[in-house]
Design a protein around this motif. Structure first.
Motif, short mmCIF file in Angstrom:
data_model
loop_
_atom_site.label_atom_id
_atom_site.label_comp_id
_atom_site.label_asym_id
_atom_site.label_seq_id
_atom_site.Cartn_x
_atom_site.Cartn_y
_atom_site.Cartn_z
N LEU A 69 21.89 -9.23 40.96
CA LEU A 69 23.18 -8.62 41.28
C LEU A 69 23.75 -7.82 40.10
O LEU A 69 24.66 -7.02 40.27
N PHE A 70 23.22 -8.05 38.90
CA PHE A 70 23.76 -7.39 37.70
C PHE A 70 22.92 -6.18 37.27
O PHE A 70 23.05 -5.69 36.15
N ARG A 71 22.08 -5.71 38.16
CA ARG A 71 21.26 -4.53 37.85
C ARG A 71 22.19 -3.36 37.47
O ARG A 71 23.16 -3.06 38.16
N GLY A 72 21.90 -2.73 36.34
CA GLY A 72 22.68 -1.57 35.92
C GLY A 72 24.01 -1.92 35.28
O GLY A 72 24.80 -1.05 34.96
N MET A 73 24.26 -3.22 35.06
CA MET A 73 25.55 -3.63 34.49
C MET A 73 25.45 -3.91 32.99
O MET A 73 26.45 -4.33 32.37
N ALA A 74 24.29 -3.77 32.41
CA ALA A 74 24.14 -4.11 30.98
C ALA A 74 23.00 -3.28 30.38
O ALA A 74 22.04 -3.81 29.84
N ASP A 75 23.15 -1.97 30.46
CA ASP A 75 22.07 -1.10 29.97
C ASP A 75 22.24 -0.77 28.49
O ASP A 75 23.36 -0.81 27.96
N PRO A 309 18.79 -6.77 35.22
CA PRO A 309 19.56 -5.99 34.24
C PRO A 309 18.84 -5.70 32.92
O PRO A 309 19.42 -5.05 32.05
N CYS A 310 17.61 -6.14 32.76
CA CYS A 310 16.90 -5.77 31.51
C CYS A 310 15.60 -5.04 31.81
O CYS A 310 14.71 -4.98 30.98
N ASN A 311 15.52 -4.42 33.02
CA ASN A 311 14.20 -3.86 33.36
C ASN A 311 14.20 -2.43 33.88
O ASN A 311 13.45 -1.62 33.30
N ASN A 312 14.83 -1.98 34.88
CA ASN A 312 15.74 -2.54 35.85
C ASN A 312 15.11 -2.70 37.23
O ASN A 312 15.77 -2.48 38.25
N ASN A 313 13.83 -3.03 37.24
CA ASN A 313 13.07 -3.19 38.49
C ASN A 313 12.38 -4.55 38.50
O ASN A 313 12.14 -5.12 37.45
#
Ligand code: GUN
Ligand code: FE
Length: 442
Positions: A69-75, A309-313
């Motif tokens: 759910l946090f994808r793209g929230m900690a780039d 959030p650290c990949n983003n896949n």
């Protein structure tokens, strides 16, 4: 008894001889009962796979469904800031509902990319949301609630009392281990040494032995992390885990980048499992693990995407490609990490990491029917000959080329359509819930 037949696909068996041939696979009650060039018996359901590639379901050995759910929230951050400023506050605001949707979102992405099993680290609370999502979706996972009872920068919402952390883990283990017809396998999941007291780690070591389950943690991912361990525990991270008696075949360590020679030898000699997460390591600027060297020493290495959030896949095809490419560039050697070796890590290696090498990882009689059917007759995969299928899977293919995914003999995605999950609903729910989550932490 329910039967399923996959007809006339190009089968990448991953058996001892690594045979690849055109043939049929017969599945009875979730298990592969026959693999051969032609099977006459009819089945309740049949999938015609001529021109398609049939592979063992891919296995990702380090995932955080709770973070999807946090994808793209900690780039564009490094690990310790990423955790303290973003991920921990976000995880701390999960509810059972948001954790359920986060898990479902991750599971759909994984299944649509041909991943059939994962080793998952949840957050501290609300793990039952993820467990319910796994049970309902027919997915296979080694899963544990995250344990955190120590360290700087841990928000109150995640900081636990040692005994409470243990009690809750054991409660979940007793309630969920073996559910979903054995597809749910509990594991203790202390987050990393930086956020765990020695008392907690020692108890986890003993309880994992007592219950015969795995321990899943992060280790030596980041230089700041190993410096903290060195100053707090007076030794190198992996040496410390070894001194505590935690290393061994039931321990899986994610990352293992910042190791010295002694630590590499400890991991290889003790049969400790290593989960390599190449794209996460690149994006968080953590470094590049010495995977070819570890493999040459006899270490057991498998692959995972880590969290969204650290990949983003969560796409295993991208992980396989990166796992091969980064080592070639690091060592200035194109022959290192050949495609076949990488594909082995993504299938048989993952099965071994789960302690399920007799049940998963190849398409052979007696194994569980965890299977992905891939279409390589696409523009970006063409031309594709008969004798370069594995390099094509590793270097050219992507998650979107997976047409059908089968877990435990059940078709969970067919012709790119999820059979048991409403994909649209999950996307809408995820977008609705993340807005609320973000409002809470800013
Ligand atoms: N180390 C401790 N927690 C985490 C996490 O959630 N993700 C990654 N990549 N490393 C960690
Ligand atoms: Fe991780």
């Amino acid at each position: 008894m329910k039967t399923l037949k996959i007809k006339q696909g190009t089968i990448v068996t991953m058996n001892k001889k690594r045979e690849i041939f055109t043939g049929d696979i017969y599945i009875e009650d979730g298990r592969i009962s026959e693999v051969s060039s032609e099977i006459q018996r009819r089945a309740d359901e049949e999938i015609y796979a001529k021109g398609k590639v049939v592979i063992p379901g891919l296995i990702q050995t380090h995932i955080h469904l709770t973070q999807t759910l946090f994808r793209g929230m900690a780039d564009d951050m490094e690990l310790l800031d990423w955790l303290r400023k973003r991920i921990w506050p976000l995880e701390g605001n999960h509810t059972v509902e948001t954790n359920y949707v986060s898990a479902k979102l991750g599971i759909v992405e994984l299944i649509k990319g041909g991943t059939t099993s994962i080793i998952d680290m949840e957050t501290v609370n609300h793990t039952e949301g993820a467990l319910a999502a796994i049970e309902e979706s027919g997915f296979r996972a080694v899963i544990g609630k995250c344990m955190m009872d120590y360290g700087e920068g841990v928000p109150d919402s995640l900081m636990e009392d040692t005994q409470t952390s243990i009690d809750e883990s054991v409660r979940l283990l007793k309630k969920w281990h073996g559910r979903g017809k054995g597809r749910i396998i509990y594991a203790f999941a202390p987050r990393f040494v930086v956020s765990c007291s020695e008392k907690l780690l020692v108890k986890v070591r003993d309880l994992a032995k007592e219950y015969g389950v795995m321990i899943h943690t992060h280790a030596s991912e980041n230089r700041g992390e190993i410096e903290l361990v060195q100053s707090d525990r007076g030794m190198r991270n992996v040496v410390y885990l070894h001194k505590l008696g935690m290393t061994g075949e039931n321990l899986i360590l994610a990352h293992c980048i910042w190791l010295d020679d002694e630590e590499m030898k400890i991991l290889a000699d003790t049969g400790t499992k290593i989960s390599h997460c190449p794209n996460s390591n690149l994006k968080l600027a953590s470094g590049i693990a010495k995977i070819p060297e570890l493999l040459d020493m006899g270490a057991d290495v498998s692959i995972g995407a880590d969290g969204a959030p650290c990949n983003n896949n969560l796409d295993m095809f991208r992980e396989m490609r990166s796992a091969a490419l980064i080592q070639k560039a690091r060592l200035l050697n194109p022959t290192t990490m050949p495609a076949e070796r990488v594909f082995e890590m993504a299938t048989l290696g993952g099965a071994k990491a789960m302690g399920m090498e007799k049940k998963l990882g190849s398409l052979e009689q007696g194994k569980k029917a965890d299977i992905a059917i891939i279409n390589l007759r696409t523009i970006h995969n063409s031309p594709c000959g008969e004798d370069n299928i594995i390099p094509q899977l590793v270097y050219s293919a992507s998650a979107n080329d997976v047409e059908t995914t089968i877990i435990d003999g059940e078709i969970v995605m067919k012709d790119r359509k999820m059979t048991a999950i409403n994909e649209r609903n999950i996307i809408e729910e995820a977008n609705r819930l993340i807005k609320k989550q973000i409002e809470k932490i800013i």
